[in-house]
Design a protein around this motif. Structure first.
Motif, mmCIF file in Angstrom:
data_model
loop_
_atom_site.group_PDB
_atom_site.id
_atom_site.type_symbol
_atom_site.label_atom_id
_atom_site.label_comp_id
_atom_site.label_asym_id
_atom_site.label_seq_id
_atom_site.Cartn_x
_atom_site.Cartn_y
_atom_site.Cartn_z
ATOM 1 N N ARG A 136 -2.578 10.279 -5.763
ATOM 2 C CA ARG A 136 -1.664 11.023 -4.887
ATOM 3 C C ARG A 136 -1.313 10.206 -3.646
ATOM 4 O O ARG A 136 -0.161 10.183 -3.213
ATOM 5 N N LEU A 137 -2.311 9.523 -3.075
ATOM 6 C CA LEU A 137 -2.039 8.670 -1.917
ATOM 7 C C LEU A 137 -1.094 7.540 -2.278
ATOM 8 O O LEU A 137 -0.164 7.213 -1.531
ATOM 9 N N LEU A 138 -1.317 6.933 -3.434
ATOM 10 C CA LEU A 138 -0.489 5.818 -3.865
ATOM 11 C C LEU A 138 0.937 6.271 -4.142
ATOM 12 O O LEU A 138 1.904 5.579 -3.787
ATOM 13 N N GLU A 139 1.101 7.436 -4.746
ATOM 14 C CA GLU A 139 2.428 7.961 -5.056
ATOM 15 C C GLU A 139 3.198 8.321 -3.796
ATOM 16 O O GLU A 139 4.403 8.091 -3.703
ATOM 17 N N ARG A 140 2.502 8.877 -2.820
ATOM 18 C CA ARG A 140 3.179 9.369 -1.617
ATOM 19 C C ARG A 140 3.583 8.254 -0.668
ATOM 20 O O ARG A 140 4.689 8.242 -0.137
ATOM 21 N N SER A 141 2.664 7.328 -0.436
ATOM 22 C CA SER A 141 2.898 6.370 0.644
ATOM 23 C C SER A 141 2.717 4.917 0.260
ATOM 24 O O SER A 141 2.830 4.038 1.123
ATOM 25 N N GLY A 142 2.387 4.645 -0.986
ATOM 26 C CA GLY A 142 2.250 3.267 -1.422
ATOM 27 C C GLY A 142 0.910 2.655 -1.080
ATOM 28 O O GLY A 142 -0.004 3.306 -0.601
ATOM 29 N N GLN A 143 0.812 1.348 -1.325
ATOM 30 C CA GLN A 143 -0.456 0.646 -1.192
ATOM 31 C C GLN A 143 -0.976 0.627 0.236
ATOM 32 O O GLN A 143 -2.187 0.675 0.465
ATOM 33 N N SER A 144 -0.089 0.571 1.219
ATOM 34 C CA SER A 144 -0.552 0.478 2.602
ATOM 35 C C SER A 144 -1.329 1.720 3.014
ATOM 36 O O SER A 144 -2.365 1.623 3.674
ATOM 37 N N ALA A 145 -0.844 2.898 2.614
ATOM 38 C CA ALA A 145 -1.545 4.128 2.962
ATOM 39 C C ALA A 145 -2.878 4.226 2.247
ATOM 40 O O ALA A 145 -3.883 4.646 2.828
ATOM 41 N N LEU A 146 -2.905 3.823 0.972
ATOM 42 C CA LEU A 146 -4.154 3.865 0.219
ATOM 43 C C LEU A 146 -5.155 2.873 0.811
ATOM 44 O O LEU A 146 -6.342 3.172 0.948
ATOM 45 N N ALA A 147 -4.672 1.693 1.202
ATOM 46 C CA ALA A 147 -5.556 0.696 1.804
ATOM 47 C C ALA A 147 -6.136 1.218 3.113
ATOM 48 O O ALA A 147 -7.331 1.062 3.388
ATOM 49 N N LYS A 148 -5.309 1.854 3.914
ATOM 50 C CA LYS A 148 -5.791 2.398 5.186
ATOM 51 C C LYS A 148 -6.808 3.499 4.956
ATOM 52 O O LYS A 148 -7.831 3.582 5.630
ATOM 53 N N ARG A 149 -6.541 4.353 3.980
ATOM 54 C CA ARG A 149 -7.437 5.480 3.706
ATOM 55 C C ARG A 149 -8.798 5.005 3.198
ATOM 56 O O ARG A 149 -9.822 5.628 3.457
ATOM 57 N N THR A 150 -8.826 3.900 2.480
ATOM 58 C CA THR A 150 -10.072 3.457 1.857
ATOM 59 C C THR A 150 -10.592 2.132 2.430
ATOM 60 O O THR A 150 -11.423 1.487 1.821
ATOM 61 N N SER A 151 -10.098 1.751 3.614
ATOM 62 C CA SER A 151 -10.549 0.524 4.276
ATOM 63 C C SER A 151 -10.363 -0.704 3.393
ATOM 64 O O SER A 151 -11.241 -1.541 3.259
ATOM 65 N N LEU A 152 -9.177 -0.814 2.787
ATOM 66 C CA LEU A 152 -8.937 -1.918 1.845
ATOM 67 C C LEU A 152 -7.766 -2.790 2.304
ATOM 68 O O LEU A 152 -6.990 -3.260 1.503
ATOM 69 N N SER A 153 -7.626 -3.000 3.605
ATOM 70 C CA SER A 153 -6.438 -3.669 4.110
ATOM 71 C C SER A 153 -6.252 -5.075 3.546
ATOM 72 O O SER A 153 -5.138 -5.574 3.474
ATOM 73 N N SER A 154 -7.339 -5.728 3.108
ATOM 74 C CA SER A 154 -7.219 -7.094 2.604
ATOM 75 C C SER A 154 -7.240 -7.179 1.087
ATOM 76 O O SER A 154 -7.156 -8.271 0.535
ATOM 77 N N VAL A 155 -7.363 -6.052 0.400
ATOM 78 C CA VAL A 155 -7.463 -6.057 -1.060
ATOM 79 C C VAL A 155 -6.394 -5.139 -1.643
ATOM 80 O O VAL A 155 -6.491 -3.916 -1.536
ATOM 81 N N PRO A 156 -5.358 -5.674 -2.272
ATOM 82 C CA PRO A 156 -4.316 -4.822 -2.853
ATOM 83 C C PRO A 156 -4.804 -4.081 -4.084
ATOM 84 O O PRO A 156 -5.731 -4.517 -4.771
ATOM 85 N N VAL A 157 -4.177 -2.967 -4.380
ATOM 86 C CA VAL A 157 -4.472 -2.203 -5.584
ATOM 87 C C VAL A 157 -4.010 -3.013 -6.796
ATOM 88 O O VAL A 157 -2.899 -3.544 -6.817
ATOM 89 N N SER A 158 -4.866 -3.128 -7.809
ATOM 90 C CA SER A 158 -4.485 -3.886 -9.002
ATOM 91 C C SER A 158 -3.523 -3.074 -9.871
ATOM 92 O O SER A 158 -3.746 -1.905 -10.129
ATOM 93 N N ARG A 159 -2.427 -3.712 -10.255
ATOM 94 C CA ARG A 159 -1.418 -3.118 -11.143
ATOM 95 C C ARG A 159 -1.106 -1.670 -10.750
ATOM 96 O O ARG A 159 -1.378 -0.724 -11.501
ATOM 97 N N PRO A 160 -0.532 -1.463 -9.563
ATOM 98 C CA PRO A 160 -0.295 -0.105 -9.067
ATOM 99 C C PRO A 160 0.619 0.740 -9.950
ATOM 100 O O PRO A 160 0.450 1.959 -10.035
ATOM 101 N N ASP A 161 1.592 0.115 -10.617
ATOM 102 C CA ASP A 161 2.486 0.890 -11.488
ATOM 103 C C ASP A 161 1.712 1.542 -12.631
ATOM 104 O O ASP A 161 1.946 2.700 -12.982
ATOM 105 N N ALA A 162 0.777 0.790 -13.216
ATOM 106 C CA ALA A 162 -0.048 1.350 -14.285
ATOM 107 C C ALA A 162 -0.988 2.411 -13.742
ATOM 108 O O ALA A 162 -1.263 3.405 -14.413
#
Length: 335
Positions: free
Chosen positions: A299-325
């Protein structure tokens, strides 16, 4: 010449480390020695558990959840906490070869030496894939981890916050005298409904073997004893002459009889599955392009993209792998 060889060797070693979910950080900071969070220790106390008591881990791909179970004062395991998984890769089914992006399924045992305080993904522990059965079957792969962040290439990623708690709980159990803790990795919760949905999957026989261990734990709340013969898992069997030496050879006669309550559970689930199939009310099985993600993170990824998910989970330096999948899976096999 010698200096050049050392440099080449160092580059090769670094390349190997970067190819899987392993450590690339040389320094050790305090993250691996942080105490178990107060809220978790309070939950242990409420459930008559001690921080040093043994643990057991269960992982479910389809549900994208990891459970920590802990032995309480009764001597049986009770659920301590369920963690949402941020990412796992591949499809439902076992890992068979290096590079297939499959997260493993099976039974593993994690000792203190398999905890990695220097993981490039915050903290991690190695599952020990391939285990004895998988190695005998010719399966390949290495450094299959449970770790932080939200990126997977055959591993189970739980965010930094999640893996920090799990790491601390596991560390204290191992310090308390548990030689190793069992990890049970399943494709899904092995209910009659899920078994019926996946009845035609090529992995169904393998999953039926895993379900024997699943049923033992569900009924008895104790860790099943794991053996291997005939190229498959065998649970809670006592064999004359000790454990079978040849994993692929026929199973020797067992000296003990199956637990009656476990056998009744397995039979009732089998009947329920057949009734669902006969009634024709079974929905189609899920399909995956590349792994899954817990709905809370999706839901976080769908609403606001990788930046919001990274902020929510303290992952600012690690991108989500294959976000479309991650957003698309699981999906209908007809899509």
């Amino acid at each position: 010449m010698m200096l050049t060889a050392v440099r080449i060797g160092g580059i090769a070693a670094l390349t190997l480390l970067l190819s899987a979910c392993v450590s690339t950080v040389l320094e050790v900071d305090g993250k691996a020695t942080q105490p178990i969070p107060t809220a978790v220790t309070a939950e242990m106390s409420r459930k008559s558990m001690s921080p040093s008591a043994p643990i057991l881990v269960r992982i479910f791909k389809q549900e994208s959840e990891l459970e920590i179970w802990k032995r309480d004062r009764s001597g049986r395991f009770a659920l301590l906490k369920t963690y949402p998984m941020c990412r796992w890769s591949g499809k439902l089914g076992p890992k068979k070869q290096n590079g297939d992006r499959q997260a493993p399924e099976g039974f593993y045992h994690v000792s203190a030496g398999m905890l990695n305080p220097n993981s490039q993904y915050y903290l991690s522990f190695n599952l020990g894939y391939p285990n004895k059965l998988e190695a005998a079957l010719g399966y390949t792969g290495e450094a299959l981890m449970v770790h932080g962040a939200c990126s997977s290439s055959g591993c189970f990623a739980l965010t930094d916050e999640g893996v920090a708690e799990i790491y601390a709980v596991a560390r204290e159990a191992l310090k308390g005298g548990q030689g190793s803790f069992q990890v049970q990795a399943f494709p899904f919760r092995m209910t009659p409904q899920n078994m019926a949905k996946n009845r035609n999957d090529p992995n169904f026989t393998f999953w039926s073997d895993l379900k024997q261990g699943y049923d033992i734990f569900e009924v008895t709340r104790r860790q099943p004893k794991v053996s291997y013969c005939e190229g498959r898992y065998v649970f809670d069997k006592e064999f004359g002459g000790g454990e079978p030496r040849d994993v692929l050879a026929p199973c020797p006669p067992a000296l003990n009889t199956p637990d009656a309550l476990v056998a009744a559970r397995t039979q009732s689930d089998r009947v329920a599955m057949e009734e669902l199939l006969t009634a024709g009310t079974v929905l189609s099985a899920h399909a995956y392009a590349d792994g899954g993600m817990h709905p809370s993170f999706r839901r976080l990824l769908e609403r606001s993209g990788q930046s919001a998910l990274a902020k929510r989970t303290s992952l600012s330096s690690v991108p989500v792998s294959r976000p479309d999948a991650a957003i698309a899976d699981p999906h209908s096999p007809d899509e």
